[in-house]
Structures are given as structure tokens and as C-alpha cells.
Design an enzyme around this catalytic site. Sequence first.
Site, PDB file in Angstrom:
ATOM      1  N   LEU A 178       0.838  -1.197   0.000  1.00  0.00           N
ATOM      2  CA  LEU A 178       0.000   0.000   0.000  1.00  0.00           C
ATOM      3  C   LEU A 178       0.876   1.251   0.000  1.00  0.00           C
ATOM      4  CD1 LEU A 178      -2.782   1.298   0.096  1.00  0.00           C
ATOM      5  CD2 LEU A 178      -2.643   1.214   2.591  1.00  0.00           C
ATOM      6  N   TYR A 179       1.987   1.188   0.725  1.00  0.00           N
ATOM      7  CA  TYR A 179       2.923   2.322   0.733  1.00  0.00           C
ATOM      8  C   TYR A 179       3.341   2.650  -0.698  1.00  0.00           C
ATOM      9  CZ  TYR A 179       7.370   4.792   1.097  1.00  0.00           C
ATOM     10  OH  TYR A 179       8.397   5.691   0.932  1.00  0.00           O
ATOM     11  N   ALA A 180       3.729   1.625  -1.453  1.00  0.00           N
ATOM     12  CA  ALA A 180       4.135   1.821  -2.844  1.00  0.00           C
ATOM     13  C   ALA A 180       2.986   2.391  -3.669  1.00  0.00           C
ATOM     14  CB  ALA A 180       4.605   0.501  -3.439  1.00  0.00           C
ATOM     15  N   THR A 204       0.534   4.291  -2.648  1.00  0.00           N
ATOM     16  CA  THR A 204       0.304   5.709  -2.347  1.00  0.00           C
ATOM     17  C   THR A 204       1.370   6.587  -2.992  1.00  0.00           C
ATOM     18  OG1 THR A 204       1.534   5.590  -0.234  1.00  0.00           O
ATOM     19  CG2 THR A 204      -0.846   5.205  -0.159  1.00  0.00           C
ATOM     20  N   LYS A 205       2.595   6.088  -3.085  1.00  0.00           N
ATOM     21  CA  LYS A 205       3.652   6.861  -3.743  1.00  0.00           C
ATOM     22  C   LYS A 205       3.414   6.923  -5.257  1.00  0.00           C
ATOM     23  CE  LYS A 205       6.277   8.336  -0.425  1.00  0.00           C
ATOM     24  NZ  LYS A 205       6.466   9.794  -0.233  1.00  0.00           N
TER      25      LYS A 205
END
Length: 432
Positions: free
Chosen positions: A243-245, A247-248
Site C-alpha cells: 500500500l505504501y508503494a 500511495t507513492k
Amino acid sequence: MMHIDDNPSTPGKFKMEKSPYHRQRLYSSLAKLTFWSFVFIVLIFMFLFRSSSSSSKVPSDLSRRSLRTSSYGGPVWEKRVKASAKIRSKNGLSVLVTGAAGFVGTHVSAALKRRGDGVLGLDNFNDYYDPSLKRARQALLERTGVHIVEGDINDVTLLKKLFDIVAFTHVMHLAAQAGVRYAMENPSSYVHSNIAGLVSVLEVCKSVNPQPAIVWASSSSVYGLNTKVPFSERDRTDQPASLYAATKKAGEGIAHTYNHIYGLSLTGLRFFTVYGPWGRPDMAYFFFTRDILKGKSIPIFQAPNHGTVARDFTYVDDIVKGCLAALDTAEKSTGSGGKKSGPAQLRIYNLGNTSPVPVSDLVSILERLLKVKAKRLVMKLPRNGDVQFTHANISLAQRELGYKPTTDLQTGLKKFVRWYLSYYGNGKKSAQ
């Protein structure tokens, strides 16, 4: 008993006598209607009250990422803001650094101040990791003349006020919810910081006059499940592994939109596994050091079929050089008051070291530097968003930014360990 023949042949001419029975039924119906209306209103009120209570508790759910903005305003406060952002060199920049108390933010802010740029920091000091480390970084920056305003990037009123006080020429947007694995525990924090926060910053920047040029931190994680190496800016980035990826990656799309519609000059930097002094405790090199000193086992992940897990470790000083080069080469935004007057600059660069190192080798280097044998616990790479390897192609950054990393992992870790032992005292002080 009424018979059929009792009904009139012409409708409308027959009137039924209103008996006490009918009046009683009417009153009873009205009473029931009043009662249930009252109950319905009470239920609505209770629902609204609970909803407002729940919404007021959202910051506690997001307490690790967005704390309430501290009080701000007044002549003394404004004087500190102006003094910190004052340019002290010829052709210097006036830069708002978000996430200034973070790892990269601290190093970038200090470097800008050293060369005479005006620098104002913004940070919410959340507790994703030990806030005392962020406070120590803040104290370090205050001694160099960089003031950090305590507030959240989603506080648009605060952002507007800062731009009212200072006509920033540039924004270095580093504030974000970091970490791949934590996204599985608190996904909303990533949306709040990395997507909504970015939009808040861009919304304010597009409306001010003059618009600042913006450099912001994307991530090497956008390459996700891409198997082509080394990773190039031209490669596909539509297969995020976390999810971090995601959002980026979303941030890169949002940046494109604001550049296209509002003429904002935007440069995205894809960082590759940054490490060094004053680093983040959630990073492997950091907690490996802590646990080796404490005699604890450390997890060494292994990819399927005994594959090697490797990272393109990039020393923080090299990352700082890339950040400053991006600021220095950023062209002016072309909008005014939220309206675009012409095409604006839009760029994306990899900032890595180009030398992936197996995580097992990282541990070996730490063992030599710490003079302690690590207790290795080999484990399968979990399905939590981690990827098997990262490897940067930096030819574009070399050509357009003059970016050239100079610190190898052995040298960089030596500097980190020296700082760690000085700050934590051979592991005696807690490193959360």
C-alpha cells in the site's frame, strides 16, 4: 350492518357520520405517530452524536501519523518564522521543508542552511517511531538556525499562513508515512499522509502568487514487482507490492495532474533505501544494530528457491546532494493564482547507489564494526509488501542533476555505527 344498496349511486354525495369510534382511532394513530416520530428523532440524534464522537477520535486512530496542530500565530511566532526563512546568500533559495524532523528532512534542512538558504521546517512529530529522536533532530536544527513549526501538512489554514508570512521560492516536500510493513496495520495513515497530505500541499502551492517550485519524495517502491533491473524511470510502475508503494505511485499521478492543470513545477525523487546517522529505527540496518548489541536474533529474509534479498543502500549525504541539485535545477512554476499560463517542468529521478548489496552482507559488515557476532535467523520473505531486490539506474539523474553517489556501504555504515554508539551509548539507551 351496511348493505351494498346503502351506498349512493353518485359518488361524493354520501357522507358517513363520524362516530366516537373513528375519533378514538384517529387520536390513537396520532399518538402513535407522535411517539414513533419522537423515537426516530432521538435515534437520529444519537447516531449523529456517535458519528461526531467517532470522527473526533480519528486522530487517535491516526495518532501515529497526524497529531493536532500546536498553537501558532502572534508577532513572536511570526518573527521566528521569518528569521528562519531569511535568505543569507546571494541567489539563495527560500525553502519550506515538510517532514523536517524526519531522517532525510533533517539532513536536507541542515545542508540548505549551511549554504545560506532560508529554511523553515514543518513537522507533526508523530509517534510512528520514537518521537524523542525527532525532538533531538529538532534541537540539532534549531542550533543551526532552522526553526520547525509543529503542525500537520493537512492543516491548510496553517500552510496558507506560512505562505502569507514568507514568499517561499521552493518547497521540499518530504513529509510522508513511511514503512512498507506498517501499512498492513494502519492503512488509513498512508492515505492520510501520502495522498491527502500531498494534495493539501499542492492545493496551497497552486493558489499562492508566485507559485513555488516543488521537489518531493517518491520512492523506489513504485517499481513493485518489476523484475527488469536496474530500475529505470522509463520502466513500468503499475504493479505495487505494498500500500505504501501504491500511495507513492498515486502521488506521482497527482503531481502530473497539478502540473498539467495549474502549471506547478514538480520534481519527484525516487529514493533507494536511504541509511545513515540520525536514521529511522524501523529500517533494517538500524534495528539490526540495536538487536546485535542486545544479543537478540535478527531476521535474515530469503526469497523463494533460496534467492538472495538485496537492497540498493544509499548513504544519506548522497541523497542530500541529489535533493539540493533538484532544487537548484527546478524551473519556476508557470501558474498564477491557480491559473496556468504555460507548460511547466515535470521530472522524476532515481536517487540510488547503483550497487545492490545482499542483506546478509550488510549483517556481516555490522558484525565487524560492532565486534559482535550476530544471531542470524533465516526466514522466508513474508508477503507483507517487501520485494526481493532494488537496483537503481541513475543515468538520468547523473546527466541532468550531476548526481554522483560516492559513499559505499562499508564507509556509510561505519559513520552510522559511530553515531549510534554516541547517541545510544553502546545500546544501553533504548532505541525504539
